[in-house]
Structure formats: C-alpha cells, structure tokens
Scaffold this active site. Structure first.
Site, PDB file in Angstrom:
ATOM      1  N   GLY A  35       0.800  -1.214   0.000  1.00 13.20           N
ATOM      2  CA  GLY A  35       0.000   0.000   0.000  1.00 13.20           C
ATOM      3  C   GLY A  35       0.834   1.267   0.000  1.00 13.20           C
ATOM      4  O   GLY A  35       2.071   1.234  -0.056  1.00 13.20           O
ATOM      5  N   THR A  36       0.150   2.391   0.107  1.00 14.08           N
ATOM      6  CA  THR A  36       0.820   3.701   0.069  1.00 14.08           C
ATOM      7  C   THR A  36       1.851   3.853   1.166  1.00 14.08           C
ATOM      8  O   THR A  36       2.927   4.430   0.948  1.00 14.08           O
ATOM      9  CB  THR A  36      -0.230   4.823   0.173  1.00 14.08           C
ATOM     10  OG1 THR A  36      -1.082   4.775  -0.976  1.00 14.08           O
ATOM     11  CG2 THR A  36       0.429   6.189   0.249  1.00 14.08           C
TER      12      THR A  36
END
Length: 321
Positions: free
Chosen positions: A10-11
C-alpha cells in the site's frame, strides 16, 4: 509488551522509483519501523512481510490467510498486539474480514497512509505510531479488529473511507470513533455496540464469487442477471430499501436459482426499513423476495456474506424480517 507489525504493502510502503511515473509498494516492515524511532519506547516489535502489493490487488484468499495468521498470533503468549499496515483502498474490507473471522483477545489494528513517504508530511509514520500505541493498550483487548488513522480509533464494522485523497479519510458515519490518541495516551470514548457472531469458517470454502451491486435509477437488469450462478448477491438498495420495479423479476429469477439475496442501503447512514412502505419495489418487496437484511455498507456486506457462507451461517449473521 510485544507488538507484531504485519506489512502488506500500500501507500504506506510505497516509494518513487527512478524511471517510474509514480510510487509503488517496496518498503518492508523493517523499513517502516526504522522511520519511527519512537516505536521502541512503546513496545518490543516483531515484523512479518505478508505481501507488498497495492491495496486494490489484495484478494479474498489473502484476507483469509491474514486472518488465520492473526489467530496464530493470538495463540502466541509472547504476542500482545498486532498491527497490520495496508493500502487504504480496500482496508475497510480487509479489516472487516478479520473482524468477522477472528474472535480472539489480542488487539488487532489496521492502518496505512494517504501520503507516501516521498511526499511532504507523509502520514504513515504517525499512523503507525498511533496504531502501535493502540495495540499495546490493554483496554483494546476483545474490541475486535480496529482501524487507526489520523489519531482516531474506529471499529472495523463502523469505519469507511470517505475521501479519495484526504488524510482524514477514515470516518465512522453515524456512530463516530471508539477512541483517540491524545499525545502518548489512548483515550476510549465508548464501547463498540457489538461484534459479529463468532463463526467457524472453513478456509476451503472461501470464495470471491459473491456479487455486489449498487441499485441506481433505471439500472440495466443485466447487472442483476450476471449473478444468476453466483454464490450470493449483495445489493445496496436506495433509501430505506427500495428498488426499481424493472429489477424485481430478475431478482426473483436469481433467487429461484438458489442464490441468496442480501440487501442493504446505499445511504452512508441508517438501515433498511421493515414495514414503512408497501409499494411494489419497497422493503415489503424485499421481504417477499426472502432477502436477508444487512446493516453494513455493500462492500462490507459482501465480506460478511463471504465469511458467513464459508461457515454455513447466513441465518446466524443476517436476519430475514
């Protein structure tokens, strides 16, 4: 006090690579810990690099595997808490999957970031620190899966992503957060209303073949017909449980094939009515269709249905008014 950091990508784990147009997941759990030296003052840390993918890549089978690993951590007397870092796109679904599957006492907290580490003021480090504080707090035990973002603590059943880019994206409409982080303290506002019923899902019966549809004005019936051979169909009705008459017969046909129908509302707050309206296409029609009534948003209703099917427990999880 030992907290396991489970990294899934993810980010929060993304960096910009030379030659790439944007950020992509590359950082490990150890990398994430190294960016927050204060974590060592809160708990001893263990790491697990579960995956390193964008949030939208995360699959139902991976959610089941993650839930099983969390059960193993709960059985480990040396583990006092678990923090899962993930991309935000489907984080509410992963967290709720674990909430439906897991009935242990060890705190489980999901977090992530809206700004990757290469951007000004990335929020990942603060979210990770707040989440470890939450997981290390004894009062977090038996609260089910939690989501911690922007110093707020939410129940997985209540929280949803409300903004595509803002760091204050995770909110619990109607009921609000369970607690917050004040400086280095975890402050609880309330108990969660309830936890999903304890189930015993069979991992071999987990499937992604559960359709989810949002009802819209004059929608094409093909959206319903596509679920003719599905394991189940979840749909978000308008308002308090209303659908256009054009999709009633397709729903009848799908149900006639033995496909369970699970209805919820597409509104961010509120639940389905039971006996307010009686026109064709109202909640009375949903009852005649023998729909199960759900109280979560449609994406979490789908998750709840997947786990319930694997446990042969639709009648336990949902009601038929």
């Amino acid at each position: 006090m030992t907290v396991v950091i489970v990294s899934t990508g993810g980010t929060i784990a993304s960096t910009e690579d030379d030659g790439e147009d944007g950020a992509a997941p590359e950082l490990t759990a150890e990398n994430l810990i190294a960016s927050v030296p204060e974590l060592g003052d809160v708990a001893s840390l263990r790491t697990r690099d579960f995956s390193n993918v964008p949030s939208a890549y995360f699959e139902i089978e991976q959610m089941a595997e993650l839930a099983s690993e969390i059960e193993a951590y709960d059985a480990d007397e040396e583990v006092d808490g678990v923090v899962v870092t993930q991309g935000t796109d489907v984080l509410e679904e992963s967290a709720y999957f674990v909430d439906c599957w897991y009935d242990g006492e060890t705190p489980v907290v999901f977090t992530g970031a809206m700004r990757n580490p290469s951007l000004p003021s990335p929020d990942g480090p603060a979210n990770l620190l707040a989440s470890v504080r939450t997981a290390a707090d004894e009062s977090a035990e038996e609260r089910g899966a939690l989501v911690c973002f922007n110093d707020r603590i939410h129940a997985a059943a209540d929280v949803t992503k409300t903004n595509s880019m803002n760091v204050d994206t995770f909110r619990s409409p109607e009921v609000g957060p369970l607690g917050a982080i004040d400086e280095d303290r975890v402050v609880w506002f309330r108990e969660r209303a309830s936890r999903p019923p304890a189930l015993d899902p069979d991992p071999d019966r987990i499937t992604n073949d559960v359709h989810a549809v949002t009802v819209t004005a004059d929608m094409p019936i093909a959206q319903i017909e596509a679920a003719a051979d599905a394991e189940a169909l979840c749909f978000a009705a308008t308002g308090a449980g209303h659908i256009p008459p054009s999709i009633i017969e397709p729903l009848e046909s799908v149900a006639g094939n033995g496909v369970p129908l699970i209805a919820t509302t597409r509104c961010p707050e509120g639940r389905l009515a039971r006996h307010t309206y009686g026109f064709r296409g109202s909640e009375e029609t949903l009852r005649k269709l023998d729909c199960y009534f759900a109280s979560e948003n449609v994406q979490k209703t789908r998750i709840e249905t997947i786990v319930a099917l694997a446990a042969d427990s639709l009648d336990v999880v949902f009601e038929r008014p």
